[in-house]
Design a protein around this motif. Structure first.
Motif, PDB file in Angstrom:
ATOM      1  N   SER A  33     -28.969 103.872  17.559  1.00  0.00           N
ATOM      2  CA  SER A  33     -29.741 103.815  16.313  1.00  0.00           C
ATOM      3  C   SER A  33     -30.288 102.434  16.020  1.00  0.00           C
ATOM      4  O   SER A  33     -31.109 102.269  15.129  1.00  0.00           O
ATOM      5  CB  SER A  33     -28.856 104.243  15.141  1.00  0.00           C
ATOM      6  N   GLY A  34     -29.828 101.417  16.771  1.00  0.00           N
ATOM      7  CA  GLY A  34     -30.239 100.053  16.479  1.00  0.00           C
ATOM      8  C   GLY A  34     -29.420  99.399  15.388  1.00  0.00           C
ATOM      9  O   GLY A  34     -29.620  98.246  15.068  1.00  0.00           O
ATOM     10  N   ASP A  35     -28.485 100.117  14.827  1.00  0.00           N
ATOM     11  CA  ASP A  35     -27.632  99.617  13.746  1.00  0.00           C
ATOM     12  C   ASP A  35     -26.226  99.455  14.302  1.00  0.00           C
ATOM     13  O   ASP A  35     -25.586 100.423  14.693  1.00  0.00           O
ATOM     14  CB  ASP A  35     -27.633 100.607  12.587  1.00  0.00           C
ATOM     15  N   SER A  36     -25.735  98.221  14.368  1.00  0.00           N
ATOM     16  CA  SER A  36     -24.439  97.958  14.983  1.00  0.00           C
ATOM     17  C   SER A  36     -23.297  98.621  14.239  1.00  0.00           C
ATOM     18  O   SER A  36     -22.213  98.803  14.790  1.00  0.00           O
ATOM     19  CB  SER A  36     -24.187  96.439  15.060  1.00  0.00           C
ATOM     20  N   SER A  37     -23.521  99.000  12.971  1.00  0.00           N
ATOM     21  CA  SER A  37     -22.467  99.659  12.208  1.00  0.00           C
ATOM     22  C   SER A  37     -22.462 101.168  12.433  1.00  0.00           C
ATOM     23  O   SER A  37     -21.571 101.860  11.947  1.00  0.00           O
ATOM     24  CB  SER A  37     -22.642  99.360  10.714  1.00  0.00           C
ATOM     25  N   SER A  38     -23.453 101.687  13.148  1.00  0.00           N
ATOM     26  CA  SER A  38     -23.546 103.124  13.359  1.00  0.00           C
ATOM     27  C   SER A  38     -22.552 103.579  14.414  1.00  0.00           C
ATOM     28  O   SER A  38     -21.926 102.781  15.109  1.00  0.00           O
ATOM     29  CB  SER A  38     -24.974 103.503  13.791  1.00  0.00           C
ATOM     30  N   GLN A  39     -22.453 104.889  14.561  1.00  0.00           N
ATOM     31  CA  GLN A  39     -21.510 105.464  15.502  1.00  0.00           C
ATOM     32  C   GLN A  39     -22.199 105.786  16.825  1.00  0.00           C
ATOM     33  O   GLN A  39     -23.403 106.014  16.894  1.00  0.00           O
ATOM     34  CB  GLN A  39     -20.912 106.746  14.921  1.00  0.00           C
ATOM     35  N   SER A  40     -21.396 105.833  17.877  1.00  0.00           N
ATOM     36  CA  SER A  40     -21.907 106.260  19.175  1.00  0.00           C
ATOM     37  C   SER A  40     -22.209 107.755  19.131  1.00  0.00           C
ATOM     38  O   SER A  40     -21.780 108.477  18.219  1.00  0.00           O
ATOM     39  CB  SER A  40     -20.879 105.968  20.269  1.00  0.00           C
ATOM     40  N   LEU A  41     -22.928 108.242  20.133  1.00  0.00           N
ATOM     41  CA  LEU A  41     -23.222 109.679  20.209  1.00  0.00           C
ATOM     42  C   LEU A  41     -21.933 110.484  20.290  1.00  0.00           C
ATOM     43  O   LEU A  41     -21.817 111.552  19.684  1.00  0.00           O
ATOM     44  CB  LEU A  41     -24.106 109.957  21.427  1.00  0.00           C
ATOM     45  N   PHE A  42     -20.952 109.997  21.035  1.00  0.00           N
ATOM     46  CA  PHE A  42     -19.661 110.681  21.134  1.00  0.00           C
ATOM     47  C   PHE A  42     -18.973 110.754  19.781  1.00  0.00           C
ATOM     48  O   PHE A  42     -18.466 111.817  19.373  1.00  0.00           O
ATOM     49  CB  PHE A  42     -18.780 109.950  22.151  1.00  0.00           C
ATOM     50  N   GLN A  43     -18.942 109.653  19.059  1.00  0.00           N
ATOM     51  CA  GLN A  43     -18.313 109.650  17.737  1.00  0.00           C
ATOM     52  C   GLN A  43     -19.046 110.581  16.775  1.00  0.00           C
ATOM     53  O   GLN A  43     -18.419 111.273  15.968  1.00  0.00           O
ATOM     54  CB  GLN A  43     -18.281 108.224  17.184  1.00  0.00           C
ATOM     55  N   GLN A  44     -20.372 110.609  16.860  1.00  0.00           N
ATOM     56  CA  GLN A  44     -21.134 111.530  16.019  1.00  0.00           C
ATOM     57  C   GLN A  44     -20.771 112.983  16.327  1.00  0.00           C
ATOM     58  O   GLN A  44     -20.650 113.806  15.412  1.00  0.00           O
ATOM     59  CB  GLN A  44     -22.632 111.315  16.239  1.00  0.00           C
ATOM     60  N   ALA A  45     -20.615 113.306  17.614  1.00  0.00           N
ATOM     61  CA  ALA A  45     -20.261 114.678  17.995  1.00  0.00           C
ATOM     62  C   ALA A  45     -18.902 115.074  17.433  1.00  0.00           C
ATOM     63  O   ALA A  45     -18.720 116.193  16.935  1.00  0.00           O
ATOM     64  CB  ALA A  45     -20.272 114.814  19.521  1.00  0.00           C
ATOM     65  N   ILE A  46     -17.945 114.166  17.496  1.00  0.00           N
ATOM     66  CA  ILE A  46     -16.608 114.428  16.948  1.00  0.00           C
ATOM     67  C   ILE A  46     -16.695 114.715  15.446  1.00  0.00           C
ATOM     68  O   ILE A  46     -16.187 115.727  14.941  1.00  0.00           O
ATOM     69  CB  ILE A  46     -15.679 113.225  17.199  1.00  0.00           C
ATOM     70  N   GLU A  47     -17.342 113.828  14.714  1.00  0.00           N
ATOM     71  CA  GLU A  47     -17.427 113.967  13.263  1.00  0.00           C
ATOM     72  C   GLU A  47     -18.225 115.203  12.875  1.00  0.00           C
ATOM     73  O   GLU A  47     -17.908 115.885  11.895  1.00  0.00           O
ATOM     74  CB  GLU A  47     -18.083 112.713  12.669  1.00  0.00           C
ATOM     75  N   ARG A  48     -19.274 115.497  13.623  1.00  0.00           N
ATOM     76  CA  ARG A  48     -20.138 116.632  13.306  1.00  0.00           C
ATOM     77  C   ARG A  48     -19.375 117.949  13.391  1.00  0.00           C
ATOM     78  O   ARG A  48     -19.484 118.806  12.506  1.00  0.00           O
ATOM     79  CB  ARG A  48     -21.319 116.630  14.284  1.00  0.00           C
ATOM     80  N   ILE A  49     -18.587 118.129  14.430  1.00  0.00           N
ATOM     81  CA  ILE A  49     -17.827 119.369  14.596  1.00  0.00           C
ATOM     82  C   ILE A  49     -16.697 119.447  13.586  1.00  0.00           C
ATOM     83  O   ILE A  49     -16.412 120.511  13.026  1.00  0.00           O
ATOM     84  CB  ILE A  49     -17.276 119.488  16.028  1.00  0.00           C
TER      85      ILE A  49
END
Length: 492
Positions: A33-49
């Protein structure tokens, strides 16, 4: 009450997102995302589910299927999340997604207290912009499986363009009470004219690779359609070993048994055979939530926040008279003047310049790197390790310089090198150093020498990160010149 087990498929190397994505640090672990505070794609997948829970849905422990070599990347990123209870299923080699789901089904069934868990399966490298729409569609899939235990439900993505890089799902009829359609057939990646026909018809959707089904249904369907995968996976599961770290469990299927499993995808092994089946009816719920699988740099540009000239920039960049381009800097200033429709990605050891329309072809560069045996295919200059990281600052004939950081309380293995000596200078923190029969403590601006063939170890006994500069000298400086005698991470 539906008992749901999230299954995150965290494999793949993401070759089309090179040079940021490498086999040792693939795209699912990147923050794009260009934002160092954002989550990785893997972390997003975990949180999303995990967010799909509802009054009538009970969530079990998350299962993450990943490669043995990536276990500490997964572990570190899981620990950045709050209250994640997970088990890591560690594949010794890649065997595609059907074996990965099979060992996950065995694990979920074993841990479900005699329930037949509903598995929610998702890749770890996708993005979703509308979380609410995603959760609703996933809940509809779960209800479809609740209504008929043999049902397999799949999320179909409402297409926005005649894409030729995705598989398609043909639906029929009208949606039922669970907002699910009957699936008529699956279609391979079409040519451009066929894709335009699909888009115009309104009856074709992109295959997201996200499925919902009971563990028993997957195992039964695999027995009918691809029993060799089931039998081989069962042998690997029976030969498993288990351990854990920080409350997160590791399960390793038997290595020789797992290597013997035929390599096949979920789609080819089972899903594409199910349309028209009485035993395993397949349904599709439409998802319109800003989905993207980030398969290439052009996809990253499409989902990013663009400026008024259509540009996305991240890191230390300066651009002028530039349009519709993605410019990424990892370690130094990158500037662009008078260009359009480009992807420019800089890392410490590689630079990619590509036309956005040809970004799928980046995989051809990776293939050339593999043929040439170049390390830029596998690792970044800065390499994550379970104890911290190292950055290869410089190297030449008979020498290499590294900057090394060790986490508080962590240590490298007790090891020896056949072909090199090492000089260590502490630049930050406190180092406890085993050097042959001696154990010494060094602080900032102090140094020591490790002779060739000497058994040694570096540890950080303090509460702050330890940083040292390491200068290697010798006839061979490869990473494989390590003999480990003791190791906290199972590598000896």
């Amino acid at each position: 009450m539906a008992y749901v087990v999230p299954v995150i498929l965290c494999g793949g190397s993401g070759t089309r997102l090179w040079p940021l994505s490498r086999s040792g640090f693939p795209k699912q672990f990147l923050v794009l995302s260009g934002d160092s505070s954002s989550q990785s794609l893997f972390q997003q997948a975990i949180e999303r589910i995990r967010s799909v829970g509802a009054a009538d849905i009970a969530l079990g422990k998350t299962l993450v299927v990943t490669n043995e070599d990536h276990r500490f990347l997964v572990l570190d990123q899981l620990r950045d999340l709050k209250s994640i209870d997970a088990t890591l299923l560690l594949e010794p080699v890649g065997r595609n997604t059907a074996p990965a789901l099979t060992v996950a089904a065995f694990c979920a069934a074993q841990n479900s207290n005699e329930q037949d868990p509903i598995l929610v399966i998702t890749p770890a490298d996708q993005t979703i912009q509308n979380q609410g729409a995603f959760s609703k569609a996933l809940q509809d899939c779960i209800q479809a499986v609740q209504s008929n235990p043999q049902t397999i439900a799949i999320l179909g993505i409402k297409p926005t363009a005649p894409e030729t890089g995705y598989g398609y799902i043909q639906r029929s009829g009208t949606k039922d009470k669970n907002n699910a359609y009957v699936v008529d057939r699956f279609v391979e990646k079409p040519d451009s004219n066929t894709a335009k026909t699909y888009l115009a018809s309104g009856n074709y959707l992109w295959n997201s690779g996200m499925f919902v089904l009971r563990a028993s249904t997957w195992l039964s369907a695999l027995k009918e359609y691809h029993s060799d995968i089931l039998l081989a996976s069962e042998k690997a599961w029976q030969a498993k070993t288990e351990d854990g770290s920080g409350g997160i469990g590791f399960i390793r299927p038997g290595k020789p048994e797992f290597e013997a499993i035929p390599s096949e995808s979920i789609d080819y092994a089972v899903i594409e055979k199910c349309p028209g089946s009485q035993s395993f009816p397949i349904k599709m719920v439409e998802l319109d939530a800003g989905w993207n699988d980030l398969g290439a740099w052009d996809a990253v540009w499409q989902v990013g926040q663009r400026d008024q000239d259509g540009n996305i920039t991240s890191g230390d960049t300066l651009i002028t008279n530039t349009k519709n381009s993605l410019v990424h800097s990892s370690s130094r200033l990158v500037s662009a003047v008078g260009v359009e429709n480009l992807v420019i990605v800089e890392t410490a050891d590689a630079v990619l310049i590509a036309n956005r329309n040809n970004s799928q072809d980046v995989k051809n560069i990776v293939s050339q790197l593999e043929v040439q045996g170049r390390e830029e295919k596998n690792l970044h200059r800065k390499v994550a390790r379970p104890w911290g990281w190292y950055d290869s600052v410089d190297e030449g004939e008979r020498f290499k310089v590294k900057r090394i950081q060790v986490k508080p309380g962590a240590s490298l293995s007790l090891q020896m090198h056949h072909h090199r000596a090492e000089h260590w200078v502490v630049v930050k923190g406190t180092a406890e150093i085993t050097n042959g029969d001696q154990v010494i403590t060094l602080t900032e601006n102090q140094s020591t020498y490790i002779p060739q063939g000497q058994v040694h170890r570096l540890a950080n006994p303090g509460k702050e990160p330890l940083e040292i500069i390491e200068v290697q000298s010798g006839v061979y400086l490869g990473e494989d010149d390590i003999v480990r005698f003791e190791d906290s991470y199972g590598r000896s």
